[in-house]
Structures are given as C-alpha cells and as structure tokens.
Design a protein around this motif. Structure first.
Motif, PDB file in Angstrom:
ATOM      1  N   MET A 102      18.271  63.587 -13.104  1.00 40.62           N
ATOM      2  CA  MET A 102      19.229  64.325 -13.945  1.00 40.62           C
ATOM      3  C   MET A 102      20.488  63.496 -14.146  1.00 40.62           C
ATOM      4  O   MET A 102      21.031  62.946 -13.198  1.00 40.62           O
ATOM      5  CB  MET A 102      19.545  65.658 -13.251  1.00 40.62           C
ATOM      6  N   LEU A 103      20.951  63.399 -15.379  1.00 42.91           N
ATOM      7  CA  LEU A 103      22.187  62.697 -15.671  1.00 42.91           C
ATOM      8  C   LEU A 103      23.359  63.539 -15.194  1.00 42.91           C
ATOM      9  O   LEU A 103      23.432  64.732 -15.465  1.00 42.91           O
ATOM     10  CB  LEU A 103      22.322  62.461 -17.175  1.00 42.91           C
ATOM     11  N   THR A 104      24.288  62.920 -14.473  1.00 43.01           N
ATOM     12  CA  THR A 104      25.441  63.677 -13.995  1.00 43.01           C
ATOM     13  C   THR A 104      26.574  63.667 -15.007  1.00 43.01           C
ATOM     14  O   THR A 104      27.294  64.639 -15.126  1.00 43.01           O
ATOM     15  CB  THR A 104      25.946  63.106 -12.655  1.00 43.01           C
ATOM     16  N   GLU A 105      26.704  62.568 -15.740  1.00 42.83           N
ATOM     17  CA  GLU A 105      27.781  62.480 -16.714  1.00 42.83           C
ATOM     18  C   GLU A 105      27.340  62.956 -18.089  1.00 42.83           C
ATOM     19  O   GLU A 105      28.144  63.350 -18.899  1.00 42.83           O
ATOM     20  CB  GLU A 105      28.291  61.037 -16.790  1.00 42.83           C
ATOM     21  N   GLY A 106      26.056  62.912 -18.353  1.00 43.80           N
ATOM     22  CA  GLY A 106      25.531  63.355 -19.633  1.00 43.80           C
ATOM     23  C   GLY A 106      25.728  62.330 -20.722  1.00 43.80           C
ATOM     24  O   GLY A 106      26.323  61.278 -20.516  1.00 43.80           O
ATOM     25  N   LYS A 107      25.183  62.636 -21.881  1.00 46.57           N
ATOM     26  CA  LYS A 107      25.366  61.784 -23.047  1.00 46.57           C
ATOM     27  C   LYS A 107      25.274  62.630 -24.298  1.00 46.57           C
ATOM     28  O   LYS A 107      24.637  63.677 -24.309  1.00 46.57           O
ATOM     29  CB  LYS A 107      24.358  60.641 -23.068  1.00 46.57           C
ATOM     30  N   LEU A 108      25.933  62.187 -25.328  1.00 45.44           N
ATOM     31  CA  LEU A 108      25.908  62.870 -26.614  1.00 45.44           C
ATOM     32  C   LEU A 108      24.522  62.695 -27.221  1.00 45.44           C
ATOM     33  O   LEU A 108      23.988  61.588 -27.257  1.00 45.44           O
ATOM     34  CB  LEU A 108      26.966  62.262 -27.533  1.00 45.44           C
ATOM     35  N   VAL A 109      23.929  63.804 -27.651  1.00 47.16           N
ATOM     36  CA  VAL A 109      22.599  63.763 -28.257  1.00 47.16           C
ATOM     37  C   VAL A 109      22.631  64.457 -29.613  1.00 47.16           C
ATOM     38  O   VAL A 109      23.533  65.242 -29.902  1.00 47.16           O
ATOM     39  CB  VAL A 109      21.527  64.423 -27.350  1.00 47.16           C
ATOM     40  N   ARG A 110      21.619  64.183 -30.411  1.00 41.87           N
ATOM     41  CA  ARG A 110      21.498  64.853 -31.712  1.00 41.87           C
ATOM     42  C   ARG A 110      21.337  66.358 -31.514  1.00 41.87           C
ATOM     43  O   ARG A 110      20.835  66.814 -30.494  1.00 41.87           O
ATOM     44  CB  ARG A 110      20.304  64.288 -32.478  1.00 41.87           C
ATOM     45  N   ASP A 111      21.740  67.116 -32.516  1.00 36.69           N
ATOM     46  CA  ASP A 111      21.816  68.570 -32.415  1.00 36.69           C
ATOM     47  C   ASP A 111      20.491  69.255 -32.065  1.00 36.69           C
ATOM     48  O   ASP A 111      20.496  70.291 -31.407  1.00 36.69           O
ATOM     49  CB  ASP A 111      22.356  69.156 -33.715  1.00 36.69           C
ATOM     50  N   LEU A 112      19.375  68.719 -32.512  1.00 37.32           N
ATOM     51  CA  LEU A 112      18.084  69.377 -32.263  1.00 37.32           C
ATOM     52  C   LEU A 112      17.435  68.993 -30.931  1.00 37.32           C
ATOM     53  O   LEU A 112      16.393  69.554 -30.577  1.00 37.32           O
ATOM     54  CB  LEU A 112      17.109  69.095 -33.406  1.00 37.32           C
ATOM     55  N   ILE A 113      18.031  68.067 -30.196  1.00 36.17           N
ATOM     56  CA  ILE A 113      17.423  67.625 -28.940  1.00 36.17           C
ATOM     57  C   ILE A 113      17.207  68.777 -27.950  1.00 36.17           C
ATOM     58  O   ILE A 113      16.125  68.873 -27.353  1.00 36.17           O
ATOM     59  CB  ILE A 113      18.220  66.466 -28.315  1.00 36.17           C
ATOM     60  N   PRO A 114      18.160  69.698 -27.764  1.00 40.50           N
ATOM     61  CA  PRO A 114      17.877  70.813 -26.840  1.00 40.50           C
ATOM     62  C   PRO A 114      16.653  71.634 -27.260  1.00 40.50           C
ATOM     63  O   PRO A 114      15.848  72.018 -26.406  1.00 40.50           O
ATOM     64  CB  PRO A 114      19.166  71.646 -26.887  1.00 40.50           C
ATOM     65  N   GLU A 115      16.494  71.876 -28.561  1.00 40.59           N
ATOM     66  CA  GLU A 115      15.318  72.625 -29.037  1.00 40.59           C
ATOM     67  C   GLU A 115      14.031  71.853 -28.769  1.00 40.59           C
ATOM     68  O   GLU A 115      13.010  72.442 -28.403  1.00 40.59           O
ATOM     69  CB  GLU A 115      15.442  72.910 -30.539  1.00 40.59           C
ATOM     70  N   ILE A 116      14.072  70.549 -28.967  1.00 41.63           N
ATOM     71  CA  ILE A 116      12.896  69.714 -28.718  1.00 41.63           C
ATOM     72  C   ILE A 116      12.532  69.750 -27.244  1.00 41.63           C
ATOM     73  O   ILE A 116      11.353  69.855 -26.877  1.00 41.63           O
ATOM     74  CB  ILE A 116      13.140  68.278 -29.219  1.00 41.63           C
ATOM     75  N   ILE A 117      13.535  69.694 -26.376  1.00 38.29           N
ATOM     76  CA  ILE A 117      13.293  69.769 -24.929  1.00 38.29           C
ATOM     77  C   ILE A 117      12.670  71.116 -24.571  1.00 38.29           C
ATOM     78  O   ILE A 117      11.698  71.180 -23.812  1.00 38.29           O
ATOM     79  CB  ILE A 117      14.607  69.532 -24.145  1.00 38.29           C
ATOM     80  N   ARG A 118      13.209  72.198 -25.152  1.00 38.26           N
ATOM     81  CA  ARG A 118      12.642  73.532 -24.899  1.00 38.26           C
ATOM     82  C   ARG A 118      11.198  73.621 -25.374  1.00 38.26           C
ATOM     83  O   ARG A 118      10.346  74.203 -24.705  1.00 38.26           O
ATOM     84  CB  ARG A 118      13.488  74.611 -25.569  1.00 38.26           C
ATOM     85  N   ALA A 119      10.925  73.048 -26.541  1.00 38.98           N
ATOM     86  CA  ALA A 119       9.565  73.075 -27.083  1.00 38.98           C
ATOM     87  C   ALA A 119       8.588  72.326 -26.182  1.00 38.98           C
ATOM     88  O   ALA A 119       7.388  72.606 -26.201  1.00 38.98           O
ATOM     89  CB  ALA A 119       9.550  72.471 -28.484  1.00 38.98           C
ATOM     90  N   ASN A 120       9.117  71.402 -25.385  1.00 42.46           N
ATOM     91  CA  ASN A 120       8.284  70.652 -24.449  1.00 42.46           C
ATOM     92  C   ASN A 120       8.235  71.298 -23.067  1.00 42.46           C
ATOM     93  O   ASN A 120       7.749  70.687 -22.114  1.00 42.46           O
ATOM     94  CB  ASN A 120       8.778  69.206 -24.346  1.00 42.46           C
ATOM     95  N   GLY A 121       8.755  72.532 -22.955  1.00 37.50           N
ATOM     96  CA  GLY A 121       8.603  73.301 -21.731  1.00 37.50           C
ATOM     97  C   GLY A 121       9.702  73.152 -20.697  1.00 37.50           C
ATOM     98  O   GLY A 121       9.581  73.679 -19.590  1.00 37.50           O
ATOM     99  N   ALA A 122      10.787  72.464 -21.015  1.00 40.43           N
ATOM    100  CA  ALA A 122      11.891  72.319 -20.061  1.00 40.43           C
ATOM    101  C   ALA A 122      13.113  73.072 -20.580  1.00 40.43           C
ATOM    102  O   ALA A 122      13.166  73.444 -21.761  1.00 40.43           O
ATOM    103  CB  ALA A 122      12.225  70.844 -19.855  1.00 40.43           C
ATOM    104  N   GLU A 123      14.060  73.307 -19.708  1.00 38.10           N
ATOM    105  CA  GLU A 123      15.301  73.976 -20.100  1.00 38.10           C
ATOM    106  C   GLU A 123      16.452  72.980 -19.955  1.00 38.10           C
ATOM    107  O   GLU A 123      16.819  72.600 -18.844  1.00 38.10           O
ATOM    108  CB  GLU A 123      15.553  75.217 -19.249  1.00 38.10           C
ATOM    109  N   PRO A 124      17.026  72.543 -21.076  1.00 39.31           N
ATOM    110  CA  PRO A 124      18.100  71.553 -21.005  1.00 39.31           C
ATOM    111  C   PRO A 124      19.405  72.153 -20.494  1.00 39.31           C
ATOM    112  O   PRO A 124      19.694  73.327 -20.736  1.00 39.31           O
ATOM    113  CB  PRO A 124      18.256  71.101 -22.456  1.00 39.31           C
ATOM    114  N   GLU A 125      20.164  71.349 -19.779  1.00 35.73           N
ATOM    115  CA  GLU A 125      21.518  71.717 -19.371  1.00 35.73           C
ATOM    116  C   GLU A 125      22.468  71.013 -20.323  1.00 35.73           C
ATOM    117  O   GLU A 125      22.520  69.784 -20.352  1.00 35.73           O
ATOM    118  CB  GLU A 125      21.779  71.302 -17.933  1.00 35.73           C
ATOM    119  N   VAL A 126      23.196  71.781 -21.103  1.00 37.37           N
ATOM    120  CA  VAL A 126      24.071  71.218 -22.132  1.00 37.37           C
ATOM    121  C   VAL A 126      25.397  71.961 -22.165  1.00 37.37           C
ATOM    122  O   VAL A 126      25.521  73.064 -21.627  1.00 37.37           O
ATOM    123  CB  VAL A 126      23.422  71.287 -23.537  1.00 37.37           C
TER     124      VAL A 126
END
Length: 105
Positions: free
Chosen positions: A1-25
């Motif tokens: 898990m990234l502790t500092e995080g990074k800027l991602v494109r707007d749809l990345i959380p949805e893509i992560i969810r579609a792959n069965g994980a829950e993103p922390e954003v």
C-alpha cells in the motif's frame, strides 16, 4: 500500500472497484493538487523518455493530459493554451527545422 499516494486519473477508483478491490482515496486540496500535478508531469515525461517508438505517442498523450490539467488549474482552457502556443511560435517559431545551438562566437 502506498503511504503517500499519487495523483491518478478520475476513473481509476472505478476500475479498481471493477477488479474487486476497494481503493483508499481522498480529494487533494488546491495546493496539494497543483504540487501533485507537477510531480505527475515529471513522471509522465520520464515515462515518455523511456518509451520505445511504439509506445512513445501514448506516453506523449499522457504528458499532454497532465499539461491540460495544469493549464486548467491556472485558469487556462485547451483553446487558450493553444493560442499561447501559437503566439510563441509566431514570435520564435517551433522546432521543425531541428536547429541545435552550440553557443556564440
């Protein structure tokens, strides 16, 4: 898990969810957003520099996406950015002639 995080494109959380994980954003505040956009620009330029001829256009498109986001953060839309680019090109031209300056005599 990234502790500092990074800027991602707007749809990345949805893509992560579609792959069965829950993103922390979270949503960055304006100061952090600009800082992270600048970091992202460096990241995308590095990826372009390392890309082969096949992947270079896609990486260059990523650079452009970040440049547009930075322009918007500065209150400039893509059309205005293009006007600025054209004005600079009229004043100093572009890079089509592949001129390399090595200094003055």
């Amino acid at each position: 898990m990234l502790t500092e995080g990074k800027l991602v494109r707007d749809l990345i959380p949805e893509i992560i969810r579609a792959n069965g994980a829950e993103p922390e954003v979270y949503v960055a505040d304006p100061v952090e957003y600009r800082r992270r956009l600048r970091e992202k620009l460096g990241e995308e330029v590095s990826e372009y520099m390392e890309a082969d001829e096949t992947n270079a256009p896609e990486e260059l498109a990523d650079v452009l996406e970040v440049a547009y986001a930075l322009a918007a953060d500065h209150g400039v839309d893509p059309a205005q950015l293009e006007k600025i680019r054209v004005a600079k090109a009229r004043e100093r031209s572009g890079f089509a002639e592949r001129i390399v300056w090595t200094g003055n005599r």
